[in-house]
Design a protein around this motif. Structure first.
Motif, PDB file in Angstrom:
ATOM      1  N   VAL A  50       6.621 -56.541  45.141  1.00 36.74           N
ATOM      2  CA  VAL A  50       6.237 -57.932  45.393  1.00 36.74           C
ATOM      3  C   VAL A  50       7.150 -58.549  46.444  1.00 36.74           C
ATOM      4  O   VAL A  50       6.687 -59.251  47.361  1.00 36.74           O
ATOM      5  N   TRP A  51       8.445 -58.274  46.333  1.00 40.77           N
ATOM      6  CA  TRP A  51       9.379 -58.832  47.310  1.00 40.77           C
ATOM      7  C   TRP A  51       9.111 -58.264  48.706  1.00 40.77           C
ATOM      8  O   TRP A  51       9.186 -58.982  49.705  1.00 40.77           O
ATOM      9  N   LYS A  52       8.786 -56.975  48.814  1.00 38.18           N
ATOM     10  CA  LYS A  52       8.450 -56.391  50.104  1.00 38.18           C
ATOM     11  C   LYS A  52       7.219 -57.068  50.702  1.00 38.18           C
ATOM     12  O   LYS A  52       7.144 -57.295  51.913  1.00 38.18           O
ATOM     13  N   ASN A  68       7.878 -68.883  44.518  1.00 35.23           N
ATOM     14  CA  ASN A  68       8.755 -70.018  44.206  1.00 35.23           C
ATOM     15  C   ASN A  68      10.018 -69.553  43.497  1.00 35.23           C
ATOM     16  O   ASN A  68      11.124 -70.050  43.756  1.00 35.23           O
ATOM     17  N   ALA A  69       9.879 -68.595  42.570  1.00 36.88           N
ATOM     18  CA  ALA A  69      11.036 -68.071  41.847  1.00 36.88           C
ATOM     19  C   ALA A  69      12.005 -67.388  42.808  1.00 36.88           C
ATOM     20  O   ALA A  69      13.232 -67.580  42.724  1.00 36.88           O
ATOM     21  N   ALA A  70      11.470 -66.598  43.738  1.00 33.85           N
ATOM     22  CA  ALA A  70      12.324 -65.909  44.703  1.00 33.85           C
ATOM     23  C   ALA A  70      13.002 -66.898  45.649  1.00 33.85           C
ATOM     24  O   ALA A  70      14.145 -66.692  46.075  1.00 33.85           O
ATOM     25  N   GLU A  86      22.430 -58.185  50.765  1.00 30.70           N
ATOM     26  CA  GLU A  86      21.917 -57.317  49.710  1.00 30.70           C
ATOM     27  C   GLU A  86      21.932 -58.033  48.361  1.00 30.70           C
ATOM     28  O   GLU A  86      20.998 -57.886  47.561  1.00 30.70           O
ATOM     29  N   ALA A  87      22.978 -58.820  48.113  1.00 30.58           N
ATOM     30  CA  ALA A  87      23.057 -59.564  46.850  1.00 30.58           C
ATOM     31  C   ALA A  87      21.936 -60.588  46.753  1.00 30.58           C
ATOM     32  O   ALA A  87      21.355 -60.789  45.673  1.00 30.58           O
ATOM     33  N   ILE A  88      21.639 -61.239  47.859  1.00 31.82           N
ATOM     34  CA  ILE A  88      20.546 -62.222  47.875  1.00 31.82           C
ATOM     35  C   ILE A  88      19.218 -61.531  47.578  1.00 31.82           C
ATOM     36  O   ILE A  88      18.406 -62.016  46.787  1.00 31.82           O
ATOM     37  N   THR A  89      19.001 -60.365  48.218  1.00 27.53           N
ATOM     38  CA  THR A  89      17.767 -59.613  47.979  1.00 27.53           C
ATOM     39  C   THR A  89      17.631 -59.238  46.510  1.00 27.53           C
ATOM     40  O   THR A  89      16.556 -59.412  45.906  1.00 27.53           O
ATOM     41  N   GLN A  90      18.703 -58.717  45.933  1.00 23.72           N
ATOM     42  CA  GLN A  90      18.650 -58.317  44.529  1.00 23.72           C
ATOM     43  C   GLN A  90      18.425 -59.520  43.611  1.00 23.72           C
ATOM     44  O   GLN A  90      17.723 -59.422  42.596  1.00 23.72           O
ATOM     45  N   ALA A  91      19.005 -60.665  43.985  1.00 27.65           N
ATOM     46  CA  ALA A  91      18.818 -61.884  43.186  1.00 27.65           C
ATOM     47  C   ALA A  91      17.357 -62.334  43.236  1.00 27.65           C
ATOM     48  O   ALA A  91      16.785 -62.775  42.236  1.00 27.65           O
ATOM     49  N   ARG A  92      16.745 -62.206  44.401  1.00 30.89           N
ATOM     50  CA  ARG A  92      15.341 -62.594  44.532  1.00 30.89           C
ATOM     51  C   ARG A  92      14.454 -61.650  43.711  1.00 30.89           C
ATOM     52  O   ARG A  92      13.515 -62.090  43.036  1.00 30.89           O
ATOM     53  N   ILE A  93      14.736 -60.359  43.782  1.00 29.15           N
ATOM     54  CA  ILE A  93      13.952 -59.386  43.009  1.00 29.15           C
ATOM     55  C   ILE A  93      14.116 -59.643  41.516  1.00 29.15           C
ATOM     56  O   ILE A  93      13.143 -59.580  40.744  1.00 29.15           O
ATOM     57  N   HIS A  94      15.356 -59.966  41.093  1.00 30.95           N
ATOM     58  CA  HIS A  94      15.604 -60.256  39.675  1.00 30.95           C
ATOM     59  C   HIS A  94      14.847 -61.520  39.250  1.00 30.95           C
ATOM     60  O   HIS A  94      14.282 -61.576  38.143  1.00 30.95           O
ATOM     61  N   ALA A  95      14.806 -62.514  40.133  1.00 26.49           N
ATOM     62  CA  ALA A  95      14.072 -63.749  39.818  1.00 26.49           C
ATOM     63  C   ALA A  95      12.582 -63.462  39.658  1.00 26.49           C
ATOM     64  O   ALA A  95      11.921 -64.022  38.766  1.00 26.49           O
ATOM     65  N   TYR A 130      10.375 -63.918  36.258  1.00 29.26           N
ATOM     66  CA  TYR A 130       9.128 -64.688  36.309  1.00 29.26           C
ATOM     67  C   TYR A 130       7.978 -63.851  35.754  1.00 29.26           C
ATOM     68  O   TYR A 130       7.152 -64.352  34.976  1.00 29.26           O
ATOM     69  N   LYS A 131       7.922 -62.586  36.142  1.00 27.45           N
ATOM     70  CA  LYS A 131       6.852 -61.692  35.682  1.00 27.45           C
ATOM     71  C   LYS A 131       6.869 -61.566  34.157  1.00 27.45           C
ATOM     72  O   LYS A 131       5.803 -61.569  33.500  1.00 27.45           O
TER      73      LYS A 131
END
Length: 411
Positions: A319-321, A368-370, A390-399, A403-404
């Motif tokens: 989803v992030w990709k 919105n969560a990301a 990289e930390a920001i990317t991982q935080a967005r994926i975790h968000a 949400y999922k």
């Protein structure tokens, strides 16, 4: 000097439709006389003036003669001795060749009112076949007035076929084709535009990638309509029904072009048609000189529409990709156009017109969560450069993952 309201304003008045703009013809006047009354000249090829107060266009009555190929291959004659009927006869359709005098009388030398009543789009004279742009204009009028029951007259369709066969369409410049196409896409029944072009042979000349979809089958369980070109038309119909933007409607037009390149031995499946569709979309956009943002969205919808359909099954990383490809953080409006185009695609199938599409709400919420992660807290940890990225990317994926896990479809 006499002035007459002409063209679309008269037509729409008689149909009881709103009149959005007014055009006027002036008979018995010269350019000097117009300017002496305060009219501002704006015409390049022939004398056109803007009214000093209303800014509506007033054109001197004129005749035209074929002098070359294409839309611009005409020589114009505008003078005070040109009559109103001589001006009207050069117009494309009878319903556009009426005038209204200052007293309200409708002047109708070519039976436009009768064709309005019969719901016919009929050419005014054989000179219709001299201008290739008229093929596109007739198709666009068919799309605009389809809801009122209008259809192209058989003799006019015959002339359109002759015009296509003559090769004149090859002389249309890309900008004119795109202008007519973009206007047609925003009509009430945009699919009719392409159906009429197909009926006269112009689709294969102007949009060969679309014409190649005719008769190409799809899996019946997902596409009860089976034929890919029929699916394209149903998608455009849904796009208009859902009120999509021009960007999204053009994306719908291009989203399945790759299915026309699927080897017949693989039918009705279309493996990897998304990448092929994106490439063909870019090819069409380049040929028609489609505006950049519109072209970019079309390629993205072509490549990723099946991702959207499967959104509820996708991993948060995938989803992030998708969000990165769409550049959703900087262009949130692009995500909305993308989702609405995908929804129209999902509904553009026989029997699926009113299906729910929770994928759109899910992806909006995931975006919105990301977007709402706390970047400052990561900076406070001393992270910077690639490590911060990289930390920001991982935080967005975790968000997205959180949400999922908490998401439930709206009732």
């Amino acid at each position: 000097m006499k002035m007459y309201l002409v063209g679309g304003a008269v037509r729409d008045q008689l149909l009881g439709l709103p009149v959005t703009e007014k055009d006027w013809v002036v008979v018995g006047a010269t350019p000097d006389e117009m300017q002496a009354q305060g009219y501002q000249p704006v015409g390049q090829d022939f004398p056109v003036f803007l009214h000093p107060k209303t800014k509506e266009e007033y054109a001197l009555a004129r005749t035209e003669r074929k002098s070359g190929h294409g839309y611009g291959g005409f020589t114009f004659y505008a003078a005070s001795d040109v009559t109103l009927e001589e001006d009207l006869v050069r117009r494309d359709l009878t319903i556009n060749a009426m005038a209204r005098a200052s007293g309200g009388e409708v002047i109708d030398p070519f039976n436009g009112k009768a064709d309005l009543k019969a719901r016919l789009l009929r050419h005014v004279s054989p000179a219709f076949a001299e201008d290739p742009l008229r093929v596109l204009r007739v198709a666009r009028f068919a799309a605009r007035y389809h809801w009122l029951g209008f259809r192209v007259a058989e003799d006019t369709l015959t002339l359109m076929k002759q015009l296509v066969a003559s090769g004149e369409l090859d002389y249309l410049v890309a900008e004119r084709v795109w202008k007519e196409t973009s206007r047609a896409l925003m009509e009430r029944d945009p699919q009719v535009f392409f159906q009429v072009l197909h009926a006269c042979g112009a689709l294969a000349v102007l949009f060969p990638e679309l014409a190649a979809l005719d008769g190409v089958p799809q899996p019946e369980q997902h596409h009860p309509e089976i034929d890919t070109l029929v699916h394209q038309y149903l998608c455009l119909q849904q796009g208009a029904r859902l009120g999509l933007s021009l960007h999204a409607r053009y994306a719908l037009l291009c989203h399945d072009l790759g299915k026309g390149k699927t080897p017949e031995e693989e039918w009705p499946r279309h493996i990897a048609h998304e990448i092929r569709s994106a490439r063909l979309s870019n090819k069409v956009s380049k040929r028609l000189k489609v505006p950049r943002e519109t072209a970019q969205l079309a390629a993205l919808v072509a490549e990723f529409h099946t991702h959207c359909h499967r959104a509820l099954e996708l991993k948060p990383t995938t989803v992030w990709k998708l969000f990165k490809a769409l550049d959703v953080l900087r262009r949130p409006e692009r995500l909305d156009d993308f989702l609405r185009a995908c929804e129209a695609d999902a509904r553009g199938r026989t029997g699926f017109e009113d299906r729910d599409y929770p994928q759109a709400d899910y992806l909006r919420g995931a975006a919105n969560a990301a977007r709402d992660i706390h970047i400052d807290s990561l900076r406070q940890q001393g992270l910077q450069g690639p490590a911060l990225g990289e930390a920001i990317t991982q935080a967005r994926i975790h968000a997205i993952m959180e949400y999922k896990q908490s998401w439930t479809p709206s009732p």
